[in-house]
Design a protein around this motif. Structure first.
Motif, mmCIF file in Angstrom:
data_model
loop_
_atom_site.group_PDB
_atom_site.id
_atom_site.type_symbol
_atom_site.label_atom_id
_atom_site.label_comp_id
_atom_site.label_asym_id
_atom_site.label_seq_id
_atom_site.Cartn_x
_atom_site.Cartn_y
_atom_site.Cartn_z
ATOM 1 N N SER A 208 0.819 -1.311 0.050
ATOM 2 C CA SER A 208 0.110 -0.076 0.006
ATOM 3 C C SER A 208 0.825 1.288 0.017
ATOM 4 O O SER A 208 0.357 2.389 0.122
ATOM 5 N N ALA A 209 2.318 1.331 -0.290
ATOM 6 C CA ALA A 209 2.831 2.560 -0.270
ATOM 7 C C ALA A 209 2.554 3.161 -1.559
ATOM 8 O O ALA A 209 2.136 2.668 -2.467
ATOM 9 N N PRO A 210 2.433 4.292 -1.585
ATOM 10 C CA PRO A 210 2.166 5.106 -2.782
ATOM 11 C C PRO A 210 3.430 4.782 -4.076
ATOM 12 O O PRO A 210 2.879 4.772 -5.151
ATOM 13 N N VAL A 211 4.563 4.870 -3.621
ATOM 14 C CA VAL A 211 5.630 4.777 -4.761
ATOM 15 C C VAL A 211 6.525 3.776 -4.384
ATOM 16 O O VAL A 211 6.963 3.788 -3.078
ATOM 17 N N GLY A 212 7.321 3.314 -5.105
ATOM 18 C CA GLY A 212 8.504 2.599 -4.731
ATOM 19 C C GLY A 212 8.827 1.128 -4.671
ATOM 20 O O GLY A 212 7.970 0.427 -4.274
ATOM 21 N N SER A 213 9.854 0.895 -4.955
ATOM 22 C CA SER A 213 10.535 -0.577 -4.786
ATOM 23 C C SER A 213 11.865 -0.612 -4.191
ATOM 24 O O SER A 213 12.451 0.676 -4.094
ATOM 25 N N VAL A 214 12.389 -1.683 -3.812
ATOM 26 C CA VAL A 214 13.826 -1.646 -3.246
ATOM 27 C C VAL A 214 14.499 -2.867 -3.703
ATOM 28 O O VAL A 214 13.874 -3.947 -4.086
ATOM 29 N N ILE A 215 15.800 -2.630 -4.185
ATOM 30 C CA ILE A 215 16.396 -3.924 -4.460
ATOM 31 C C ILE A 215 17.664 -4.063 -3.388
ATOM 32 O O ILE A 215 17.851 -3.242 -2.594
ATOM 33 N N ALA A 216 18.148 -5.386 -3.445
ATOM 34 C CA ALA A 216 19.145 -5.855 -2.312
ATOM 35 C C ALA A 216 19.992 -6.884 -2.884
ATOM 36 O O ALA A 216 19.579 -7.784 -3.724
ATOM 37 N N GLY A 217 21.093 -6.907 -2.076
ATOM 38 C CA GLY A 217 22.171 -7.766 -2.562
ATOM 39 C C GLY A 217 23.333 -7.465 -1.803
ATOM 40 O O GLY A 217 23.346 -6.833 -0.832
ATOM 41 N N SER A 218 24.432 -7.669 -2.568
ATOM 42 C CA SER A 218 26.122 -7.579 -1.827
ATOM 43 C C SER A 218 26.087 -5.765 -2.120
ATOM 44 O O SER A 218 25.662 -5.159 -2.840
ATOM 45 N N GLU A 219 27.160 -5.520 -1.068
ATOM 46 C CA GLU A 219 27.510 -4.307 -1.287
ATOM 47 C C GLU A 219 28.245 -3.851 -2.526
ATOM 48 O O GLU A 219 27.908 -2.756 -2.933
ATOM 49 N N GLU A 220 28.671 -4.782 -3.235
ATOM 50 C CA GLU A 220 29.483 -4.504 -4.532
ATOM 51 C C GLU A 220 28.411 -4.110 -5.661
ATOM 52 O O GLU A 220 28.367 -3.513 -6.279
ATOM 53 N N PHE A 221 27.535 -5.016 -5.381
ATOM 54 C CA PHE A 221 26.223 -5.007 -6.064
ATOM 55 C C PHE A 221 25.556 -3.515 -6.117
ATOM 56 O O PHE A 221 24.949 -2.906 -7.169
ATOM 57 N N ILE A 222 25.116 -3.138 -4.718
ATOM 58 C CA ILE A 222 24.484 -2.065 -4.748
ATOM 59 C C ILE A 222 25.368 -0.771 -5.083
ATOM 60 O O ILE A 222 24.865 0.184 -5.648
ATOM 61 N N HIS A 223 26.560 -0.900 -4.971
ATOM 62 C CA HIS A 223 27.643 0.358 -5.422
ATOM 63 C C HIS A 223 27.248 0.448 -7.041
ATOM 64 O O HIS A 223 27.126 1.678 -7.410
ATOM 65 N N GLU A 224 27.454 -0.592 -7.576
ATOM 66 C CA GLU A 224 27.037 -0.558 -9.174
ATOM 67 C C GLU A 224 25.672 -0.168 -9.384
ATOM 68 O O GLU A 224 25.497 0.732 -10.177
ATOM 69 N N ALA A 225 24.836 -0.876 -8.447
ATOM 70 C CA ALA A 225 23.194 -0.342 -8.922
ATOM 71 C C ALA A 225 23.041 1.108 -8.721
ATOM 72 O O ALA A 225 22.210 1.478 -9.564
ATOM 73 N N ARG A 226 23.912 1.711 -7.900
ATOM 74 C CA ARG A 226 23.425 3.160 -7.490
ATOM 75 C C ARG A 226 23.920 3.939 -8.897
ATOM 76 O O ARG A 226 23.393 5.084 -9.246
ATOM 77 N N ARG A 227 25.129 3.493 -9.479
ATOM 78 C CA ARG A 227 25.416 4.197 -10.647
ATOM 79 C C ARG A 227 24.337 4.032 -11.871
ATOM 80 O O ARG A 227 24.072 4.920 -12.735
ATOM 81 N N VAL A 228 23.724 2.564 -11.898
ATOM 82 C CA VAL A 228 22.972 2.337 -12.896
ATOM 83 C C VAL A 228 21.687 3.093 -12.697
ATOM 84 O O VAL A 228 21.001 3.663 -13.836
ATOM 85 N N ARG A 229 21.294 3.335 -11.454
ATOM 86 C CA ARG A 229 20.050 3.985 -11.151
ATOM 87 C C ARG A 229 19.918 5.360 -11.600
ATOM 88 O O ARG A 229 19.110 5.826 -12.148
ATOM 89 N N LYS A 230 21.385 6.020 -11.519
ATOM 90 C CA LYS A 230 21.596 7.537 -11.788
ATOM 91 C C LYS A 230 21.340 7.495 -13.179
ATOM 92 O O LYS A 230 20.495 8.538 -13.930
#
Ligand SMILES: Cc1ncc(COP(=O)(O)O)c(C=O)c1O
Length: 347
Positions: A208-230
């Motif tokens: 029921s939140a209005p917006v948003g999703s979350v992805i999760a994984g290793s620290e290394e993955f999230i580091h790269e995911a942040r770049r891709v998200r941008k």
């Protein structure tokens, strides 16, 4: 008369507590620029989500589609082959984006109630030979929407991941409705993704939140995911406005999904008594009925339901989907059953 909207659990509106959480965030001066890592509420949501999902780190993204795309793009290269279930959301309903935007080649395989069996995966992995694309990942969906909100159990995830990892494939879980599976099985969300390298959950469906999703994984993955998200334009500034309801979603809205499952079961019990109507027993909050043996199309059924203030999508061929969620009560469910019986001429 109240309109009963059972097109999707995405139509759920935020709760008062979610709106209060946004206001509290403002009063407590916790919003900041999340692109430079200064929104305290986003940080809190990401830490809580990582813990709930049993992963090192998590990242707030704008939508489920974006979360899946980021998970794929952050871990693969153009030209890679991605094994997907043939009725999965990533394959059918994300605009072909893995191919058009990421140069990834989806290889669809047939699942059993949405589950990609390990032997199916094994036979889908291309040989390491220049004729073939390199198979680097398998995506599975839990619960599986189009298969009927079906559940993949922890031992099934384990068996699938074993074959994937033995063949150097990564495992991504599209967990848009992961909490539905967890609640239905009475296990933690973490138990369902221990073997997955990465996972995406949606805050904005049954939770029921209005917006948003979350992805999760290793620290290394999230580091790269942040770049891709941008890169994809998903870096948001005072994103605490989204994260505040998201925290309420993951902390307060999970257990009540049981009510949606009970209503789906109730609807199943009523509709399965209609002669010639094929109804699949629901695992969770999604119920499909098949009109193959009936004298009415899914489109016509949706039109008739609409005249009686019940909204469903009519575009699934001979299949119609009913999705139960927070804004549909037990009484509403009974009304849906009465009306469907009436339209199909059995009451
Ligand atoms: C299984 C599944 N995955 C991913 C998504 C995509 O989520 P979004 O609509 O937030 O992009 C959906 C949306 O309905 C879904 O059902």
């Amino acid at each position: 008369m109240k309109t009963i909207d059972i097109r999707s659990d995405t139509v759920t509106l935020p709760t008062d507590e979610m709106i209060d959480a946004i206001v509290a965030g403002h009063k407590e001066r916790r919003f900041g620029d999340d692109v430079i890592g200064e929104d305290q509420i986003v940080i809190e949501l990401e830490q809580k989500a990582a813990q709930i999902l049993g992963k090192e780190e998590a990242l707030l993204v704008t939508s489920g589609t974006q979360g899946n795309l980021i998970s794929l793009f952050a871990q693969t290269n153009r030209g890679d082959e991605i094994v997907v279930e043939e009725r999965s959301h990533t394959f059918l309903f994300e605009g072909g984006s893995m191919a058009s935007m990421g140069g990834l080649y989806p290889k669809p395989v047939k699942g059993v109630r949405g589950y990609i069996q390990p032997e199916t995966l094994l036979s889908a992995i291309s040989p390491d030979n220049p004729h073939y694309a390199r198979t680097t990942m398998v995506c599975f969906e839990n619960t599986h929407n189009y298969a009927g909100g079906t559940i993949t159990r922890p031992e099934q995830v384990k068996a699938l991941a074993k074959v994937a990892h033995e063949n150097e494939l990564l495992v991504h879980c599209d967990g848009a409705r992961l909490f539905n599976a967890a609640v239905a099985l009475d296990v933690s969300a973490k138990d369902l993704v221990v073997e997955a390298d990465t996972v995406m959950i949606c805050l904005s469906k049954g939770l029921s939140a209005p917006v948003g999703s979350v992805i999760a994984g290793s620290e290394e993955f999230i580091h790269e995911a942040r770049r891709v998200r941008k890169r994809l334009g998903g870096g948001l500034r005072q994103a605490g406005i989204i994260a505040a309801p998201g925290i309420v979603a993951i902390e307060k809205m999970v257990d009540r999904l049981r009510e949606d499952h009970a209503n789906a079961k109730l609807l199943y019990e009523r509709l399965s008594k209609i002669p010639d109507l094929i109804v699949e027993e629901p695992d969770t909050n999604i119920l499909f009925v098949m009109l193959d043996n009936m004298d009415i199309s899914a489109l016509k059924l949706s039109e008739e339901l609409k005249k009686r203030d019940i909204l469903v999508y009519g575009a699934y061929g001979t299949r119609t989907r009913f999705v139960l969620h927070r804004m549909v009560s037990r009484d509403d469910t009974l009304r849906v059953a009465d009306v469907v019986e009436d339209i199909l001429g059995v009451s």
